[in-house]
Scaffold this motif. Sequence first.
Motif, PDB file in Angstrom:
ATOM      1  N   ILE A  20       0.862  -1.178   0.000  1.00 10.42           N
ATOM      2  CA  ILE A  20       0.000   0.000   0.000  1.00 10.42           C
ATOM      3  C   ILE A  20       0.898   1.226   0.000  1.00 10.42           C
ATOM      4  N   VAL A  21       0.668   2.126  -0.927  1.00  9.56           N
ATOM      5  CA  VAL A  21       1.464   3.344  -1.014  1.00  9.56           C
ATOM      6  C   VAL A  21       1.021   4.307   0.082  1.00  9.56           C
ATOM      7  N   LEU A  22       1.951   4.712   0.910  1.00  8.54           N
ATOM      8  CA  LEU A  22       1.663   5.707   1.934  1.00  8.54           C
ATOM      9  C   LEU A  22       2.050   7.100   1.460  1.00  8.54           C
ATOM     10  N   TYR A  23       3.078   7.139   0.616  1.00  8.04           N
ATOM     11  CA  TYR A  23       3.563   8.421   0.119  1.00  8.04           C
ATOM     12  C   TYR A  23       4.437   8.160  -1.091  1.00  8.04           C
ATOM     13  N   GLY A  24       4.360   9.003  -2.086  1.00  8.28           N
ATOM     14  CA  GLY A  24       5.269   8.907  -3.227  1.00  8.28           C
ATOM     15  C   GLY A  24       4.692   8.148  -4.409  1.00  8.28           C
ATOM     16  N   GLU A  25       5.598   7.603  -5.209  1.00  9.50           N
ATOM     17  CA  GLU A  25       5.241   6.913  -6.455  1.00  9.50           C
ATOM     18  C   GLU A  25       4.401   5.667  -6.225  1.00  9.50           C
ATOM     19  N   GLN A  26       3.645   5.297  -7.234  1.00 12.01           N
ATOM     20  CA  GLN A  26       2.897   4.049  -7.204  1.00 12.01           C
ATOM     21  C   GLN A  26       3.876   2.870  -7.213  1.00 12.01           C
ATOM     22  N   ILE A  27       3.499   1.798  -6.574  1.00 16.38           N
ATOM     23  CA  ILE A  27       4.375   0.631  -6.442  1.00 16.38           C
ATOM     24  C   ILE A  27       4.863   0.141  -7.796  1.00 16.38           C
ATOM     25  N   GLU A  28       3.959   0.053  -8.768  1.00 17.06           N
ATOM     26  CA  GLU A  28       4.353  -0.461 -10.086  1.00 17.06           C
ATOM     27  C   GLU A  28       5.360   0.441 -10.799  1.00 17.06           C
ATOM     28  N   ASN A  29       5.501   1.681 -10.354  1.00 17.30           N
ATOM     29  CA  ASN A  29       6.496   2.589 -10.926  1.00 17.30           C
ATOM     30  C   ASN A  29       7.859   2.468 -10.245  1.00 17.30           C
ATOM     31  N   VAL A  30       7.909   1.762  -9.130  1.00 15.78           N
ATOM     32  CA  VAL A  30       9.147   1.648  -8.360  1.00 15.78           C
ATOM     33  C   VAL A  30       9.734   0.240  -8.429  1.00 15.78           C
ATOM     34  N   PHE A  31       8.888  -0.766  -8.257  1.00 15.58           N
ATOM     35  CA  PHE A  31       9.348  -2.154  -8.195  1.00 15.58           C
ATOM     36  C   PHE A  31       8.913  -2.907  -9.439  1.00 15.58           C
ATOM     37  N   GLY A  32       9.865  -3.541 -10.103  1.00 12.40           N
ATOM     38  CA  GLY A  32       9.555  -4.349 -11.272  1.00 12.40           C
ATOM     39  C   GLY A  32       8.992  -5.700 -10.871  1.00 12.40           C
ATOM     40  N   GLU A  33       8.481  -6.412 -11.844  1.00 12.90           N
ATOM     41  CA  GLU A  33       7.958  -7.754 -11.597  1.00 12.90           C
ATOM     42  C   GLU A  33       9.107  -8.702 -11.262  1.00 12.90           C
ATOM     43  N   VAL A  34       8.826  -9.672 -10.422  1.00 13.24           N
ATOM     44  CA  VAL A  34       9.801 -10.681 -10.033  1.00 13.24           C
ATOM     45  C   VAL A  34       9.400 -11.988 -10.707  1.00 13.24           C
ATOM     46  N   LYS A  36       8.713 -15.789 -11.232  1.00 12.29           N
ATOM     47  CA  LYS A  36       8.272 -16.800 -10.282  1.00 12.29           C
ATOM     48  C   LYS A  36       9.446 -17.669  -9.824  1.00 12.29           C
ATOM     49  N   ARG A  37      10.337 -18.007 -10.744  1.00 11.11           N
ATOM     50  CA  ARG A  37      11.518 -18.805 -10.407  1.00 11.11           C
ATOM     51  C   ARG A  37      12.355 -18.117  -9.325  1.00 11.11           C
ATOM     52  N   ASP A  38      12.548 -16.812  -9.461  1.00  6.18           N
ATOM     53  CA  ASP A  38      13.347 -16.066  -8.486  1.00  6.18           C
ATOM     54  C   ASP A  38      12.645 -15.994  -7.132  1.00  6.18           C
ATOM     55  N   TYR A  39      11.323 -15.846  -7.154  1.00  7.17           N
ATOM     56  CA  TYR A  39      10.556 -15.835  -5.902  1.00  7.17           C
ATOM     57  C   TYR A  39      10.685 -17.174  -5.174  1.00  7.17           C
ATOM     58  N   VAL A  40      10.510 -18.267  -5.913  1.00 12.82           N
ATOM     59  CA  VAL A  40      10.597 -19.605  -5.305  1.00 12.82           C
ATOM     60  C   VAL A  40      12.007 -19.847  -4.761  1.00 12.82           C
ATOM     61  N   GLU A  41      13.030 -19.466  -5.508  1.00 14.15           N
ATOM     62  CA  GLU A  41      14.411 -19.619  -5.027  1.00 14.15           C
ATOM     63  C   GLU A  41      14.640 -18.807  -3.753  1.00 14.15           C
ATOM     64  N   SER A  42      14.040 -17.633  -3.683  1.00 16.66           N
ATOM     65  CA  SER A  42      14.177 -16.775  -2.516  1.00 16.66           C
ATOM     66  C   SER A  42      13.574 -17.443  -1.283  1.00 16.66           C
TER      67      SER A  42
END
Length: 56
Positions: A20-34, A36-42
């Motif tokens: 949830i954005v509290l202040y500033g840019e929208q999340i999709e403008n700051v963080f790129g998609e991850v 699925k392989r990288d998420y599972v490895e994490s």
Amino acid sequence: MKGEDKDLAAHFTIINRYGIVLYGEQIENVFGEVLKRDYVESIWSDVEGAREEIAD
């Protein structure tokens, strides 16, 4: 800290999905998609050593 931080893929995935954005840019403008392989490895890297790390 030096090297890579495998936890970031999991953190960014959760931010992208539930953040949830509290202040500033929208999340999709700051963080790129991850990938699925990288998420599972994490997640796996956390689970893999959990027994020993918890005992410590």
